[in-house]
Scaffold this motif. Structure first.
Motif, PDB file in Angstrom:
ATOM      1  N   UNK A   1       0.849  -1.183   0.000  1.00 14.74           N
ATOM      2  CA  UNK A   1       0.000   0.000   0.000  1.00 14.74           C
ATOM      3  C   UNK A   1       0.885   1.234   0.000  1.00 14.74           C
ATOM      4  N   UNK A   2       0.549   2.210  -0.856  1.00 13.12           N
ATOM      5  CA  UNK A   2       1.320   3.456  -0.908  1.00 13.12           C
ATOM      6  C   UNK A   2       0.384   4.625  -1.128  1.00 13.12           C
ATOM      7  N   UNK A   3       0.646   5.720  -0.442  1.00 15.49           N
ATOM      8  CA  UNK A   3      -0.102   6.959  -0.622  1.00 15.49           C
ATOM      9  C   UNK A   3       0.900   8.087  -0.814  1.00 15.49           C
ATOM     10  N   UNK A   4       0.683   8.903  -1.841  1.00 13.87           N
ATOM     11  CA  UNK A   4       1.563  10.040  -2.088  1.00 13.87           C
ATOM     12  C   UNK A   4       0.728  11.256  -2.471  1.00 13.87           C
ATOM     13  N   UNK A   5       1.354  12.425  -2.370  1.00 13.00           N
ATOM     14  CA  UNK A   5       0.733  13.638  -2.898  1.00 13.00           C
ATOM     15  C   UNK A   5       1.215  13.841  -4.323  1.00 13.00           C
ATOM     16  N   UNK A   6       2.542  13.807  -4.516  1.00  9.68           N
ATOM     17  CA  UNK A   6       3.057  14.006  -5.869  1.00  9.68           C
ATOM     18  C   UNK A   6       4.190  13.054  -6.236  1.00  9.68           C
ATOM     19  N   UNK A   7       4.480  12.111  -5.395  1.00  3.69           N
ATOM     20  CA  UNK A   7       5.576  11.187  -5.687  1.00  3.69           C
ATOM     21  C   UNK A   7       5.131   9.986  -6.494  1.00  3.69           C
ATOM     22  N   UNK A   8       6.012   9.511  -7.359  1.00  3.11           N
ATOM     23  CA  UNK A   8       5.758   8.297  -8.136  1.00  3.11           C
ATOM     24  C   UNK A   8       6.165   7.074  -7.322  1.00  3.11           C
TER      25      UNK A   8
END
Length: 92
Positions: free
Chosen positions: A13-20
């Protein structure tokens, strides 16, 4: 525990604002995926997923193989998701 038993029990699971996010998995792994991004791209995923695009961005849901043992979830505002499938696990 073998390497394959370990892999079969992992959820990502991953959550980012602007990261790939780039994920590398062995080709032998069966997995489901649920990806959402307002403006990011999804690359390297197997064909056959259900892509929905609208005002709230885009969402891609699908699965590869059966039985599925790993669940991949990704949520981002503008980041992208890339999947690489390798012959084996742990190579560089």
């Amino acid at each position: 525990m073998t390497e394959q038993e370990f892999i079969d029990q992992c959820d990502l699971s991953a959550q980012t604002v602007s990261g790939d996010v780039r994920v590398s998995l062995p080709k032998s792994l069966f997995f489901s995926y649920h990806l959402h991004s307002i403006s990011g791209d999804f690359e390297g995923l197997p064909p056959g997923g259900n892509l929905k695009e609208g005002f709230g961005g885009k969402e891609l849901v699908g699965a590869l193989g059966n039985p599925v043992k790993t669940d991949i979830r990704f949520e981002s505002v503008s980041g992208g998701f890339e999947l690489e499938q390798a012959e084996g696990f742990g190579g560089r």
